[in-house]
Design an enzyme around this catalytic site. Structure first.
Site, short mmCIF file in Angstrom:
data_model
loop_
_atom_site.label_atom_id
_atom_site.label_comp_id
_atom_site.label_asym_id
_atom_site.label_seq_id
_atom_site.Cartn_x
_atom_site.Cartn_y
_atom_site.Cartn_z
N VAL A 41 0.66 -1.39 -0.21
CA VAL A 41 -0.38 -0.18 -0.53
C VAL A 41 0.51 1.51 -0.46
O VAL A 41 1.57 1.39 0.96
CB VAL A 41 -0.94 -0.18 0.94
CG1 VAL A 41 -1.32 1.23 1.25
CG2 VAL A 41 -1.90 -1.33 0.99
N HIS A 95 10.41 5.22 -1.95
CA HIS A 95 8.57 5.39 -1.68
C HIS A 95 7.82 4.79 -0.80
O HIS A 95 8.20 3.79 -0.26
CB HIS A 95 8.11 5.17 -3.22
CG HIS A 95 6.73 5.74 -3.31
ND1 HIS A 95 6.83 6.49 -4.44
CD2 HIS A 95 5.97 5.84 -2.61
CE1 HIS A 95 5.04 7.14 -4.10
NE2 HIS A 95 4.77 6.79 -3.12
N LEU A 96 7.31 5.53 0.10
CA LEU A 96 6.53 4.48 1.12
C LEU A 96 5.79 3.16 0.98
O LEU A 96 5.20 4.12 0.09
CB LEU A 96 6.13 6.10 2.40
CG LEU A 96 4.54 5.53 3.20
CD1 LEU A 96 5.51 4.62 4.55
CD2 LEU A 96 4.04 6.86 3.63
N HIS A 97 6.46 2.46 1.30
CA HIS A 97 5.38 1.37 1.65
C HIS A 97 4.90 0.52 2.78
O HIS A 97 5.55 0.55 3.48
CB HIS A 97 6.04 0.87 -0.07
CG HIS A 97 6.93 -0.07 0.14
ND1 HIS A 97 8.12 0.94 -0.06
CD2 HIS A 97 7.08 -0.84 0.70
CE1 HIS A 97 9.15 0.70 -0.01
NE2 HIS A 97 8.74 -1.04 0.66
N THR A 98 3.86 0.27 2.70
CA THR A 98 3.17 -0.77 4.35
C THR A 98 3.23 -2.15 3.47
O THR A 98 2.17 -2.92 2.37
CB THR A 98 1.80 -0.40 4.66
OG1 THR A 98 2.28 1.02 4.96
CG2 THR A 98 1.44 -0.99 5.66
#
Length: 139
Positions: A41, A95-98
């Site tokens: 996400v 890139h921020l990702h969860t």
């Protein structure tokens, strides 16, 4: 951001098996999943780490993460999920990702040794994405 594969997925210039595409973020299958159905996400805008995500965006972003977690369980019949974020160290894409990883009792995942399980082919990946997306609730 130029050269960011996740930004390319957001604008549609790179392919991905999409699970959700919403104002607060985009969710898609990890190409090197810990277990099949492993979803990433990301926020639509490029932020490198969780600390860079503006406060006003937190509720929408983590609301999407929460809904994806529930959808992974419902869509795949998993016993639960493992939800994690790396900031810089072990962050393969800046890139921020969860990560939302489906879990079952006795699945062999221990600590932070994450063996990877590839999809047999694109059809299998598309099936997992469809099953999770079909279980996604809310906006």
């Amino acid at each position: 951001m130029a050269g960011c594969v996740f930004c390319a997925i957001v604008v549609g210039s790179a392919s991905a098996f999409l699970v959700a595409d919403e104002p607060s973020g985009v969710a898609f299958l990890d190409t090197r999943p810990v277990f099949r159905g492993h979803v990433l996400v990301i926020p639509r805008e490029h932020f490198a780490t969780l600390g860079d995500l503006p406060g006003p965006d937190l509720a929408g972003y983590f609301g999407l993460v929460q809904r994806i977690s529930a959808a992974v369980e419902a869509g795949l019949g998993s016993g639960g999920t493992f939800v994690a974020i790396n900031n810089r160290v072990s962050q393969s894409v800046p890139h921020l990702h969860t990560h939302v990883v489906p879990r079952t009792k006795g699945d062999g995942l221990r600590g932070f040794f994450w063996p990877r399980h590839r999809y047999a082919d694109d059809a299998e990946a598309a099936d997992y994405a469809t099953r999770i997306a079909a279980s996604l609730t809310g906006p």
